[in-house]
Structure formats: structure tokens, C-alpha cells
Design a protein around this motif. Structure first.
Motif, short mmCIF file in Angstrom:
data_model
loop_
_atom_site.label_atom_id
_atom_site.label_comp_id
_atom_site.label_asym_id
_atom_site.label_seq_id
_atom_site.Cartn_x
_atom_site.Cartn_y
_atom_site.Cartn_z
N UNK A 1 0.97 -1.43 -0.06
CA UNK A 1 -0.16 -0.07 -0.02
C UNK A 1 0.58 1.31 0.02
N UNK A 2 0.44 2.69 -0.74
CA UNK A 2 1.59 3.68 -0.75
C UNK A 2 0.55 4.45 0.61
N UNK A 3 1.58 5.17 1.10
CA UNK A 3 0.96 5.71 2.87
C UNK A 3 -0.32 6.10 2.77
N UNK A 4 -0.91 6.91 1.18
CA UNK A 4 -1.98 7.66 1.51
C UNK A 4 -3.45 6.70 1.54
N UNK A 5 -2.48 4.89 1.20
CA UNK A 5 -4.10 4.47 0.98
C UNK A 5 -3.40 2.99 3.10
N UNK A 6 -2.82 3.42 3.77
CA UNK A 6 -2.63 2.15 4.43
C UNK A 6 -3.95 2.27 5.42
N UNK A 7 -4.61 2.90 5.73
CA UNK A 7 -6.06 3.05 6.16
C UNK A 7 -6.48 1.68 5.44
N UNK A 8 -6.36 1.51 4.53
CA UNK A 8 -7.27 0.43 3.44
C UNK A 8 -6.86 -1.40 3.86
#
Length: 170
Positions: free
Chosen positions: A100-107
């Protein structure tokens, strides 16, 4: 299935160690970026014990966040006999890796939930373990048609076609 691509699936990981399995999986997508591949593989191998989840017996899911990718990438490894994974209660027959890229870590949890749903029964896990080609794998992911729904939708027809009128020769 949308997160998987044929190049991110390995169908026979039997006999591989966990680090070898991770490298084989990542190679399908990151072979042209060997430094990144080695770094991510080492990070996954190092943190697998603390960061892995077991959504079902014989299924391991682990994720890694890296700034060096732009979109989430899901990898699947199939090992009929299973491979040992640090911290797992049993050898992994199905190994899911998520980058995951950092902006999508919550996914991460959303992907874990989807994987858990896909492998919820022993029958489904066995079917998935029997997949040996991208075609059979992606057929497995296709949803079953709703009861009573036609299996294959017909293409839209013109009014003449619906009335049985043959098209005029060109």
C-alpha cells in the motif's frame, strides 16, 4: 479480484521458504525494480510475525506500506502443501501480500476483510488451492449468477432483429 493481476500470482510455492515465496511473488510486479523488491521482501520477512493475520486456517495475509508505489498491489501465492510463515499457527497454503502507498494505509483492514470473506469456508479454500492458471483463478473469483438470472446476457437487439427480420445484404 480487481486488485490481483496475473503477474502477481504464483501457483506453486511448495518447497519455498517464506522469504523465497515473498520474493517470487514480488518478482512478478517488481522485477524491473530489484532494489525495491529486495527491500520490501526483507521488510515483509522481518515483520511477518507481528504484522500478519490469519483470516482462516492455512491462509496468511500480510501488508506493507511503502512510498515507492502509487496504487495498492495485492499478491497471491498458492502452496498446496503449505509454506512455514513466522508466527503463523499452520503452514500457509494461501499467502496474500498487500503493498500500500501511505495514502492508502488505512485500507489494510478492508482488504483483509475481503480476503477473509473469499476464504471463509474450507471448500472455498480448497477450490482456490486447486487453481493452477490465471484463467481458472479469475473464473473462481467471478460471482455466481443470482438464482433465476440468465447465465449470459444477450447483446441488445435492434427492433428488426427482435422481430426476426434478417439484415439486408451490404
Amino acid at each position: 479480484a480487481e486488485a490481483l493481476a496475473a503477474g502477481r500470482v504464483a501457483f506453486d510455492l511448495d518447497g519455498a521458504s517464506f522469504p523465497e515465496a515473498v520474493e517470487r511473488l514480488l518478482a512478478g510486479e517488481l522485477a524491473d525494480r530489484p532494489a525495491l523488491m529486495r527491500r520490501v521482501a526483507a521488510d515483509l520477512a522481518r515483520t511477518a510475525e507481528e504484522a500478519s493475520s490469519e483470516p482462516a486456517p492455512g491462509v496468511v495475509f500480510t501488508a506493507h506500506v511503502t512510498e515507492e508505489i502509487r496504487e495498492p498491489l495485492l499478491f497471491l501465492g498458492i502452496a498446496g502443501e503449505g509454506i512455514p510463515v513466522p508466527g503463523a499457527s499452520a503452514p500457509a497454503r494461501l499467502l496474500f501480500l498487500l503493498l500500500l502507498p501511505p495514502r492508502c494505509a488505512h485500507e489494510r483492514l478492508r482488504y483483509l476483510s475481503e480476503v477473509a470473506r473469499l476464504v471463509r469456508t474450507e471448500e472455498r479454500r480448497e477450490q482456490l488451492c486447486r487453481c493452477r492458471t490465471p484463467d481458472t483463478l479469475f473464473d473462481w473469483f467471478r460471482p455466481d449468477p443470482a438464482p433465476g438470472a440468465p447465465e449470459e446476457a444477450e447483446p441488445p437487439r435492434t427492433p428488426d432483429e427482435a422481430a426476426g427480420v434478417e439484415p439486408a445484404p451490404v
